[in-house]
Design a protein around this motif. Structure first.
Motif, PDB file in Angstrom:
ATOM      1  N   ARG A   1      -3.462 -48.030  56.051  1.00 56.05           N
ATOM      2  CA  ARG A   1      -4.135 -49.162  55.770  1.00 56.05           C
ATOM      3  C   ARG A   1      -5.327 -48.728  55.090  1.00 56.05           C
ATOM      4  NH1 ARG A   1      -9.056 -50.903  57.289  1.00 56.05           N
ATOM      5  NH2 ARG A   1      -9.562 -52.971  57.455  1.00 56.05           N
ATOM      6  N   GLN A   2      -5.864 -49.214  54.040  1.00 52.21           N
ATOM      7  CA  GLN A   2      -6.720 -49.079  52.910  1.00 52.21           C
ATOM      8  C   GLN A   2      -8.267 -49.672  53.118  1.00 52.21           C
ATOM      9  OE1 GLN A   2      -5.580 -47.987  49.026  1.00 52.21           O
ATOM     10  NE2 GLN A   2      -7.788 -48.774  48.185  1.00 52.21           N
ATOM     11  N   TRP A   3      -9.250 -49.278  53.052  1.00 54.41           N
ATOM     12  CA  TRP A   3     -10.483 -49.867  53.083  1.00 54.41           C
ATOM     13  C   TRP A   3     -10.324 -51.015  52.296  1.00 54.41           C
ATOM     14  CZ3 TRP A   3      -9.328 -45.460  50.791  1.00 54.41           C
ATOM     15  CH2 TRP A   3      -9.481 -45.299  49.475  1.00 54.41           C
ATOM     16  N   GLN A   4     -11.250 -52.158  52.806  1.00 55.37           N
ATOM     17  CA  GLN A   4     -11.366 -53.374  51.867  1.00 55.37           C
ATOM     18  C   GLN A   4     -12.524 -53.459  51.103  1.00 55.37           C
ATOM     19  OE1 GLN A   4      -8.637 -55.602  52.541  1.00 55.37           O
ATOM     20  NE2 GLN A   4      -7.872 -53.595  53.265  1.00 55.37           N
TER      21      GLN A   4
ATOM     22  N   ILE B   1      -1.535 -43.192  53.569  1.00 53.80           N
ATOM     23  CA  ILE B   1      -2.585 -44.199  53.988  1.00 53.80           C
ATOM     24  C   ILE B   1      -1.953 -45.552  54.336  1.00 53.80           C
ATOM     25  CG2 ILE B   1      -4.389 -45.160  52.800  1.00 53.80           C
ATOM     26  CD1 ILE B   1      -5.046 -42.838  51.349  1.00 53.80           C
TER      27      ILE B   1
ATOM     28  N   ALA C   1      -5.070 -42.879  58.040  1.00 58.09           N
ATOM     29  CA  ALA C   1      -3.986 -42.242  57.502  1.00 58.09           C
ATOM     30  C   ALA C   1      -3.343 -41.449  58.459  1.00 58.09           C
ATOM     31  CB  ALA C   1      -4.759 -41.349  56.634  1.00 58.09           C
TER      32      ALA C   1
ATOM     33  N   ILE D   1      -7.453 -39.003  50.834  1.00 55.04           N
ATOM     34  CA  ILE D   1      -8.242 -40.314  50.705  1.00 55.04           C
ATOM     35  C   ILE D   1      -9.381 -40.252  49.746  1.00 55.04           C
ATOM     36  CG2 ILE D   1      -9.793 -41.470  52.337  1.00 55.04           C
ATOM     37  CD1 ILE D   1      -8.506 -40.521  54.790  1.00 55.04           C
TER      38      ILE D   1
ATOM     39  N   VAL E   1     -10.087 -46.798  57.246  1.00 47.91           N
ATOM     40  CA  VAL E   1      -8.863 -46.410  56.560  1.00 47.91           C
ATOM     41  C   VAL E   1      -7.988 -45.731  57.629  1.00 47.91           C
ATOM     42  CG1 VAL E   1     -10.006 -44.135  55.618  1.00 47.91           C
ATOM     43  CG2 VAL E   1      -7.878 -45.129  54.774  1.00 47.91           C
TER      44      VAL E   1
ATOM     45  N   HIS F   1      -8.250 -40.864  46.237  1.00 52.27           N
ATOM     46  CA  HIS F   1      -7.772 -42.230  45.977  1.00 52.27           C
ATOM     47  C   HIS F   1      -9.415 -43.135  45.867  1.00 52.27           C
ATOM     48  CE1 HIS F   1      -3.887 -44.090  46.928  1.00 52.27           C
ATOM     49  NE2 HIS F   1      -3.732 -42.847  47.266  1.00 52.27           N
ATOM     50  N   MET F   2     -10.174 -42.688  46.603  1.00 52.91           N
ATOM     51  CA  MET F   2     -11.574 -43.270  46.723  1.00 52.91           C
ATOM     52  C   MET F   2     -12.133 -43.076  45.146  1.00 52.91           C
ATOM     53  SD  MET F   2     -13.181 -42.660  50.086  1.00 52.91           S
ATOM     54  CE  MET F   2     -12.939 -44.095  51.485  1.00 52.91           C
TER      55      MET F   2
END
Ligand code: XMP
Length: 184
Positions: free
Chosen positions: A88-91, A86, A71, A115, A69, A118-119
């Motif tokens: 770029r977020q995780w995929q 954030i 941030a 983060i 990620v 969000h998770m």
């Protein structure tokens, strides 16, 4: 082998390369004990945690999946803006997964709190935080890292992936820069 010279902009080396490596090996063992054989989704916060993660990941004994990620809060200075973006977020899907969030430093805690919030919307089975450095005196959030490499005083540090204005990430140790460098 010759001893590498300390960078001329460095005022003081806080943690040597050898100490960092020894501590990361111990951290990896602790993390391995905690998770046993369970698969863990490791999410690393770029760019600062790159060097730490590189040393940690290959020592983790359990099966892992890796994602990242991006941030940002600091820009080119030494003070957090407090506004965490954030970018770029995780995929990977996190639902039902054991997630280990890895970052370079836990300072105010605002970045990892943002983060984590969000998770949690994705309902992971568990969410743990691993940081190389912790500055507990700066905390403004009600959140603690689960795995910590070193607790350090309230000083802006660089090296081992940490930057000042994107410089010094390649220093193999954690250091404090000369005051005139921060002022420049
Ligand atoms: P917060 O305050 O949100 O900060 O916990 C987390 C992010 O801020 C950066 N940071 C630093 N970077 N030297 C650095 O090079 C420092 O002393 C420092 N303190 C905070 C870092 O990017 C971290 O992920």
């Amino acid at each position: 082998m010759t001893t590498p010279r300390v960078h001329p902009d460095v005022e003081r080396v806080l943690i040597t390369e050898a100490r960092i490596h020894r501590r990361i090996a111990a951290l990896a063992r602790d993390i391995g004990k905690h998770y046993g054989d369970a698969e863990v989704t490791v999410i690393t916060v770029l760019n600062g945690s790159m060097v730490f993660l590189g040393e940690l990941l290959h020592r983790l004994p359990m099966p892992t999946r890796l994602d990242s990620v991006v941030a940002r809060s600091y820009g080119a200075g030494t003070k957090s803006s407090g506004r965490i973006r954030i970018s770029r977020q995780w995929q990977l899907p996190l639902k039902g997964q054991h997630v280990l969030l890895v970052d370079d430093i836990f300072d105010t805690g605002l970045t990892l709190k943002r983060i984590c919030d969000h998770m949690r919307r994705e309902h992971p089975a568990s969410l743990r935080l691993c940081v190389l450095l912790d500055k507990p005196t700066r905390r403004v959030v009600d959140l603690q890292p689960d795995f910590v490499g070193f607790t350090i005083p309230d000083q802006f540090v660089v090296g081992y992936g940490l930057d000042f204005a994107e410089r010094y990430r390649n220093l193999p140790y954690i250091a404090v820069l000369k005051p005139q460098i921060y002022r420049a």
